[in-house]
Design a protein around this motif. Structure first.
Motif, PDB file in Angstrom:
ATOM      1  N   ALA A   2       0.775  -1.134  -0.035  1.00 47.71           N
ATOM      2  CA  ALA A   2      -0.205   0.208   0.011  1.00 47.71           C
ATOM      3  C   ALA A   2       0.869   1.188  -0.068  1.00 47.71           C
ATOM      4  O   ALA A   2       1.778   1.238   0.613  1.00 47.71           O
ATOM      5  N   LEU A   3       0.347   2.276  -0.807  1.00 44.65           N
ATOM      6  CA  LEU A   3       1.186   3.453  -0.959  1.00 44.65           C
ATOM      7  C   LEU A   3       1.069   4.229   0.369  1.00 44.65           C
ATOM      8  O   LEU A   3       0.001   4.283   0.905  1.00 44.65           O
ATOM      9  N   PRO A   4       1.941   5.014   1.003  1.00 48.16           N
ATOM     10  CA  PRO A   4       1.885   5.782   2.100  1.00 48.16           C
ATOM     11  C   PRO A   4       1.123   6.986   1.808  1.00 48.16           C
ATOM     12  O   PRO A   4       0.965   7.329   0.694  1.00 48.16           O
ATOM     13  N   ASP A  87      12.023   2.533  18.184  1.00 46.57           N
ATOM     14  CA  ASP A  87      10.806   1.400  18.093  1.00 46.57           C
ATOM     15  C   ASP A  87      11.547   0.011  17.818  1.00 46.57           C
ATOM     16  O   ASP A  87      11.868  -0.260  16.518  1.00 46.57           O
ATOM     17  N   PRO A  88      11.630  -1.079  18.556  1.00 42.54           N
ATOM     18  CA  PRO A  88      12.346  -2.240  18.078  1.00 42.54           C
ATOM     19  C   PRO A  88      11.662  -2.819  16.826  1.00 42.54           C
ATOM     20  O   PRO A  88      12.277  -3.513  16.007  1.00 42.54           O
ATOM     21  N   LYS A  89      10.288  -2.544  16.655  1.00 45.69           N
ATOM     22  CA  LYS A  89       9.727  -3.275  15.657  1.00 45.69           C
ATOM     23  C   LYS A  89      10.103  -2.525  14.326  1.00 45.69           C
ATOM     24  O   LYS A  89      10.376  -2.959  13.174  1.00 45.69           O
ATOM     25  N   MET A  90      10.176  -1.202  14.292  1.00 44.81           N
ATOM     26  CA  MET A  90      10.663  -0.428  13.230  1.00 44.81           C
ATOM     27  C   MET A  90      12.061  -0.605  12.950  1.00 44.81           C
ATOM     28  O   MET A  90      12.501  -0.812  11.636  1.00 44.81           O
ATOM     29  N   HIS A  91      13.050  -1.003  13.961  1.00 42.15           N
ATOM     30  CA  HIS A  91      14.321  -1.261  13.909  1.00 42.15           C
ATOM     31  C   HIS A  91      14.265  -2.791  12.826  1.00 42.15           C
ATOM     32  O   HIS A  91      14.922  -2.922  11.911  1.00 42.15           O
ATOM     33  N   LYS A  92      13.390  -3.536  13.491  1.00 38.28           N
ATOM     34  CA  LYS A  92      13.529  -4.952  12.653  1.00 38.28           C
ATOM     35  C   LYS A  92      12.857  -4.734  11.140  1.00 38.28           C
ATOM     36  O   LYS A  92      13.618  -5.386  10.114  1.00 38.28           O
ATOM     37  N   GLU A 189       7.608   6.544   8.437  1.00 38.36           N
ATOM     38  CA  GLU A 189       6.537   5.633   8.537  1.00 38.36           C
ATOM     39  C   GLU A 189       6.803   4.325   7.889  1.00 38.36           C
ATOM     40  O   GLU A 189       7.681   3.937   6.967  1.00 38.36           O
ATOM     41  N   ARG A 190       6.278   3.296   8.537  1.00 40.83           N
ATOM     42  CA  ARG A 190       6.559   1.885   8.073  1.00 40.83           C
ATOM     43  C   ARG A 190       6.306   1.748   6.414  1.00 40.83           C
ATOM     44  O   ARG A 190       7.239   0.962   5.912  1.00 40.83           O
ATOM     45  N   ASN A 225      10.266  13.729  -4.868  1.00 38.16           N
ATOM     46  CA  ASN A 225       8.986  13.832  -4.270  1.00 38.16           C
ATOM     47  C   ASN A 225       8.278  12.403  -4.206  1.00 38.16           C
ATOM     48  O   ASN A 225       7.978  11.877  -5.269  1.00 38.16           O
ATOM     49  N   GLY A 226       7.942  11.923  -2.879  1.00 36.37           N
ATOM     50  CA  GLY A 226       7.152  10.607  -2.917  1.00 36.37           C
ATOM     51  C   GLY A 226       8.303   9.671  -2.697  1.00 36.37           C
ATOM     52  O   GLY A 226       9.439   9.333  -3.135  1.00 36.37           O
ATOM     53  N   ASN A 227       7.909   8.511  -1.825  1.00 33.01           N
ATOM     54  CA  ASN A 227       8.501   7.391  -1.487  1.00 33.01           C
ATOM     55  C   ASN A 227       7.997   6.271  -2.074  1.00 33.01           C
ATOM     56  O   ASN A 227       7.241   5.348  -1.435  1.00 33.01           O
ATOM     57  N   TYR A 228       7.675   6.129  -3.516  1.00 34.97           N
ATOM     58  CA  TYR A 228       6.884   5.260  -3.880  1.00 34.97           C
ATOM     59  C   TYR A 228       7.560   4.033  -4.539  1.00 34.97           C
ATOM     60  O   TYR A 228       7.093   2.844  -4.578  1.00 34.97           O
ATOM     61  N   VAL A 229       8.533   4.195  -4.989  1.00 33.31           N
ATOM     62  CA  VAL A 229       9.394   3.144  -5.853  1.00 33.31           C
ATOM     63  C   VAL A 229      10.383   2.260  -5.146  1.00 33.31           C
ATOM     64  O   VAL A 229      11.198   2.576  -4.012  1.00 33.31           O
TER      65      VAL A 229
END
Length: 247
Positions: A2-4, A87-92, A189-190, A225-229
Motif C-alpha cells: 500500500a502506498l503511504p 521502536d524495536p519493531k521499526m528497527h526490525k 512511517e513503516r 517527491n514521494g517514496n513510492y519506488v
C-alpha cells in the motif's frame, strides 16, 4: 504494498558528498542538489544528472565518486547504532528492507555487490535515531560516532546519507569513496521504509543527486517527491551499470 499517505516533505532525504583527508574525515557539509526535468530524458543526460549534478547540456556540479575496485565485490552494510528509544519493531522492519535493498541493487548486475553484515565497522554504516516530527531543525545526538553527532535534519527530513571520498586528481578524475553513513530517523512511517532504504543505499554508491518532475516521480528511485519506488528498473538500472560498468 500500500502506498503511504503523501505528505509534503521539503527535504525528505539529504545527500552529502564530503572529502576525506589523510588526518581523518571532515565534518559533513551539505552538497545536496536537485535537477528538475519537465519530461523523460536521454540516458546520458539522466546519468550525468544523478552522478555529477549536471543539468541538461550543462557542466557537472559535483565530482564523480565511486567505491574502489577492490571493495566492489563485497561492499558491507550494517546497522551500527540504534538509539535505546527507537521502536524495536521499526528497527526490525528497517533491517529487513535494507536486506531487500541490497538484493535489489545486486540484481542490477552492475560491478558492485552489497552484503548485510553484523559488524561494527562496515563500509556503509546505518544509524537509527529518534527525531521529533515537530522539530524545525534538529541535530543528531547520542551516537558513539562524533562525526555523526551534530548532523542536522530539517523539519520534514526523514533520512540522510553522507559519502566521504578522496580528492580526484589529474591522474584519477573520479573520487574514491572511503565511507558512507546513512541516518534513518523515527519520523519514517513503516510504508516508506522499503523505498527510502533502497534510495539511501543506492545514493551511498556515489549517486547523490535527486531529480524532480512528474515523469520520474513514479519511475525512479532518485525522484525527490514521494517514496513510492521500491524496485530498480529502466534508467535507474542504466545509471548503476554506467557508474559501475562490468569489468
Amino acid at each position: 504494498m500500500a502506498l503511504p499517505v503523501l505528505r509534503t516533505r521539503l527535504a525528505r532525504v539529504t545527500a552529502c558528498l564530503c572529502m576525506a583527508i589523510l588526518t581523518g574525515l571532515t565534518q559533513p557539509v551539505h552538497a545536496e542538489s536537485i535537477v528538475t526535468f519537465e519530461d523523460a530524458q536521454p540516458d546520458k543526460t539522466f546519468y550525468r544528472a544523478i552522478a555529477c549534478g549536471a543539468r541538461p547540456g550543462g557542466k557537472c556540479k559535483n565530482a564523480f565518486a565511486t567505491w574502489p575496485e577492490e571493495k566492489r565485490d563485497n561492499l558491507t552494510v550494517a546497522i551500527v547504532f540504534t538509539d535505546p528509544s527507537f521502536d524495536p519493531k521499526m528497527h526490525k522492519h528497517i533491517k529487513k528492507n535494507l536486506r531487500s535493498a541490497t538484493r535489489e541493487i545486486n540484481r542490477a548486475k552492475a560491478d558492485v555487490k552489497l552484503r548485510m553484515v553484523n559488524d561494527s565497522d562496515p563500509d556503509i554504516r546505518v544509524y537509527l535515531v529518534p527525531l521529533a516530527e515537530s522539530a524545525k531543525t534538529k541535530a543528531v545526538q547520542g551516537t558513539p560516532d562524533k562525526s555523526v553527532n551534530g548532523r542536522t535534519f530539517g523539519q520534514h527530513q526523514i533520512a540522510r546519507v553522507d559519502v566521504f571520498w578522496s580528492s580526484p586528481s589529474r591522474n584519477s578524475p573520479t573520487g574514491e569513496i572511503t565511507r558512507a553513513d546513512i541516518v534513518f530517523t523515527s519520523r519514517m512511517e513503516r510504508g516508506e521504509t522499503k523505498s527510502v532504504a533502497l534510495e539511501e543505499l543506492t545514493q551511498a554508491l556515489g549517486l547523490l543527486t535527486d531529480v524532480d518532475g512528474p515523469y520520474y516521480q513514479m519511475r525512479s528511485i532518485f525522484a525527490e517527491n514521494g517514496n513510492y519506488v521500491t524496485k530498480l528498473t529502466g534508467q535507474d538500472v542504466m545509471v548503476l551499470r554506467t557508474h559501475y560498468p562490468a569489468r
